[in-house]
Design a protein around this motif. Sequence first.
Motif, short mmCIF file in Angstrom:
data_model
loop_
_atom_site.label_atom_id
_atom_site.label_comp_id
_atom_site.label_asym_id
_atom_site.label_seq_id
_atom_site.Cartn_x
_atom_site.Cartn_y
_atom_site.Cartn_z
N SER A 31 0.85 -1.20 0.00
CA SER A 31 0.00 0.00 0.00
C SER A 31 0.88 1.24 0.00
O SER A 31 2.03 1.20 0.41
N ARG A 32 0.31 2.36 -0.45
CA ARG A 32 1.07 3.62 -0.46
C ARG A 32 0.30 4.67 0.33
O ARG A 32 -0.87 4.47 0.69
N ILE A 33 0.98 5.77 0.58
CA ILE A 33 0.34 6.84 1.33
C ILE A 33 -0.09 7.92 0.35
O ILE A 33 0.67 8.29 -0.55
N ARG A 34 -1.30 8.40 0.52
CA ARG A 34 -1.89 9.28 -0.49
C ARG A 34 -1.35 10.71 -0.41
O ARG A 34 -1.04 11.32 -1.44
N GLY A 35 -1.28 11.25 0.79
CA GLY A 35 -0.88 12.66 0.90
C GLY A 35 -0.15 12.93 2.19
O GLY A 35 0.44 12.01 2.78
N ASN A 36 -0.19 14.18 2.64
CA ASN A 36 0.54 14.55 3.85
C ASN A 36 0.08 13.74 5.06
O ASN A 36 -1.07 13.33 5.14
N LEU A 37 1.03 13.55 5.98
CA LEU A 37 0.71 12.78 7.18
C LEU A 37 0.23 13.71 8.30
O LEU A 37 0.82 14.78 8.51
N HIS A 38 -0.81 13.28 8.98
CA HIS A 38 -1.29 14.01 10.16
C HIS A 38 -1.46 12.98 11.27
O HIS A 38 -2.59 12.59 11.60
N PRO A 39 -0.33 12.51 11.84
CA PRO A 39 -0.42 11.42 12.82
C PRO A 39 -1.34 11.75 13.99
O PRO A 39 -1.40 12.89 14.44
N VAL A 40 -2.07 10.75 14.42
CA VAL A 40 -3.00 10.91 15.54
C VAL A 40 -2.46 10.13 16.73
O VAL A 40 -2.24 8.92 16.63
N ASN A 41 -2.24 10.81 17.84
CA ASN A 41 -1.81 10.15 19.09
C ASN A 41 -0.55 9.30 18.93
O ASN A 41 -0.49 8.17 19.43
N VAL A 42 0.44 9.82 18.25
CA VAL A 42 1.70 9.09 18.13
C VAL A 42 2.69 9.60 19.19
O VAL A 42 3.39 8.81 19.84
N VAL A 43 2.72 10.91 19.40
CA VAL A 43 3.62 11.47 20.41
C VAL A 43 3.11 11.14 21.82
O VAL A 43 3.89 10.81 22.72
N GLU A 44 1.79 11.21 21.99
CA GLU A 44 1.20 11.14 23.33
C GLU A 44 1.57 9.86 24.10
O GLU A 44 1.98 9.95 25.26
N PRO A 45 1.46 8.65 23.50
CA PRO A 45 1.82 7.45 24.26
C PRO A 45 3.29 7.47 24.69
O PRO A 45 3.62 7.11 25.82
N LEU A 46 4.17 7.93 23.79
CA LEU A 46 5.60 7.94 24.11
C LEU A 46 5.91 8.95 25.21
O LEU A 46 6.67 8.68 26.13
N LEU A 47 5.31 10.14 25.10
CA LEU A 47 5.55 11.16 26.12
C LEU A 47 5.00 10.70 27.47
O LEU A 47 5.63 10.91 28.50
N TRP A 48 3.81 10.09 27.43
CA TRP A 48 3.22 9.59 28.68
C TRP A 48 4.16 8.59 29.33
O TRP A 48 4.48 8.70 30.52
N LEU A 49 4.66 7.63 28.51
CA LEU A 49 5.56 6.62 29.06
C LEU A 49 6.84 7.26 29.59
O LEU A 49 7.26 6.98 30.72
N ALA A 50 7.44 8.12 28.77
CA ALA A 50 8.73 8.70 29.14
C ALA A 50 8.59 9.53 30.42
O ALA A 50 9.44 9.46 31.31
N GLN A 51 7.49 10.26 30.54
CA GLN A 51 7.33 11.10 31.72
C GLN A 51 7.03 10.25 32.97
O GLN A 51 7.51 10.54 34.05
N ARG A 52 6.25 9.18 32.79
CA ARG A 52 5.96 8.30 33.93
C ARG A 52 7.24 7.62 34.40
O ARG A 52 7.49 7.49 35.59
N ILE A 53 8.05 7.19 33.45
CA ILE A 53 9.29 6.49 33.82
C ILE A 53 10.24 7.48 34.52
O ILE A 53 10.83 7.17 35.55
N ALA A 54 10.34 8.69 33.95
CA ALA A 54 11.24 9.70 34.53
C ALA A 54 10.79 10.08 35.94
O ALA A 54 11.61 10.33 36.81
#
Length: 318
Positions: free
Chosen positions: A290-313
């Motif tokens: 499959s290919r990607i049609r146009g610009n990316l607008h990721p949904v909730n990609v940063v949030e899980p990582l930031l949540w984890l990183a901040q909880r661990i820190a």
Amino acid sequence: MQPIPQAESRIAMWGPPGSGKTTFLAALNIALARRRDDWTIVGNDDASTSALLKMTSELADSRRFPHATTGLERLNWTLLGSVEERTGRPWRRRVVRHPVRIGLELLDPPGESFSDTRADRRDRTELIDDLAACRGLIFLFDPVREFEDGDAFQYLHGALVQLAHRMDEAGRFTDGLLPHHIAVCVTKFDEIRTLETARRMGLVTVDPGDPLGLPRVDDEDALDFLQVLGGISSSGNAELVVPTLRKYFREDRVRYFVTSAIGFHLGGEHGAFDADDFQNLVPTEGGGPSRIRGNLHPVNVVEPLLWLAQRIAAERPT
Ligand SMILES: Nc1nc2c(ncn2[C@@H]2O[C@H](COP(=O)(O)OP(=O)(O)OP(=O)(O)O)[C@@H](O)[C@H]2O)c(=O)[nH]1
Ligand SMILES: [Mg+2]
């Protein structure tokens, strides 16, 4: 000048082949660029820096998805940003922003290595060792694959039992719960069937301040959504995913998210979300990738990582 606090988080991706682990990581840089806050990401060494550049440009410029992962990938990246801290006595509270650096050692294994039947034995032992050394996990639940293959439970349960055994041997499973923090992510929210299910459940919201009108599911509703998606899995076993997660992880260390690495296609008159034409994935005729049609607008990609990183820190002084 005071040194910037540095925390280290080793975080592993977990999920069946094709559930979107590598694409999720590849979309991180783009997701950060689209946010209005100051978080950015850099590589910690030459290999991790070129992986970051290559993964981002394949997705954003060439609009190609990554190849299936063949061996465990390790990415050493650092998140740079700032956090707010309240200081002073209660009657003279001040909010001060502090710069922080969060070192991320991200592990991206091939989905096959989570399979009880298909994983090479040596790879599997290595994987369990790596998971045992992690403080955070990102478990991906792909509703599209679940509808077709129904094997999310199989790719969760076996490795989890072995991880618990390994932690028990190390004296770190004494109360029958793993010490890890886990972000459980429903992926591919941009797919027609996934969005439609959320809509039928009345879970789709739009941030009134969002000029693009992008649909979202609140984190508070993500668990309900996952449970309903689990009920329509082709094997029926996905119903066991949530009870299994509850059995092995502390309640306050699990958080659910509804995500999409590529996000929705934007078009319409004003370049906003168009309910009649939102698919950003273009299947290729003849079963090609499959290919990607146009610009990316990721949904909730940063949030899980930031949540984890901040909880661990927050768990230990930096
Ligand atoms: N609709 C949609 N499809 C996605 C998304 N992310 C990934 N995909 C699809 O899922 C496929 C597999 O994605 P990968 O990121 O390679 O999955 P993986 O979990 O890393 O797979 P392995 O490396 O084989 O374990 C891609 O080729 C896309 O077809 C997404 O955000 N939305
Ligand atoms: Mg992969």
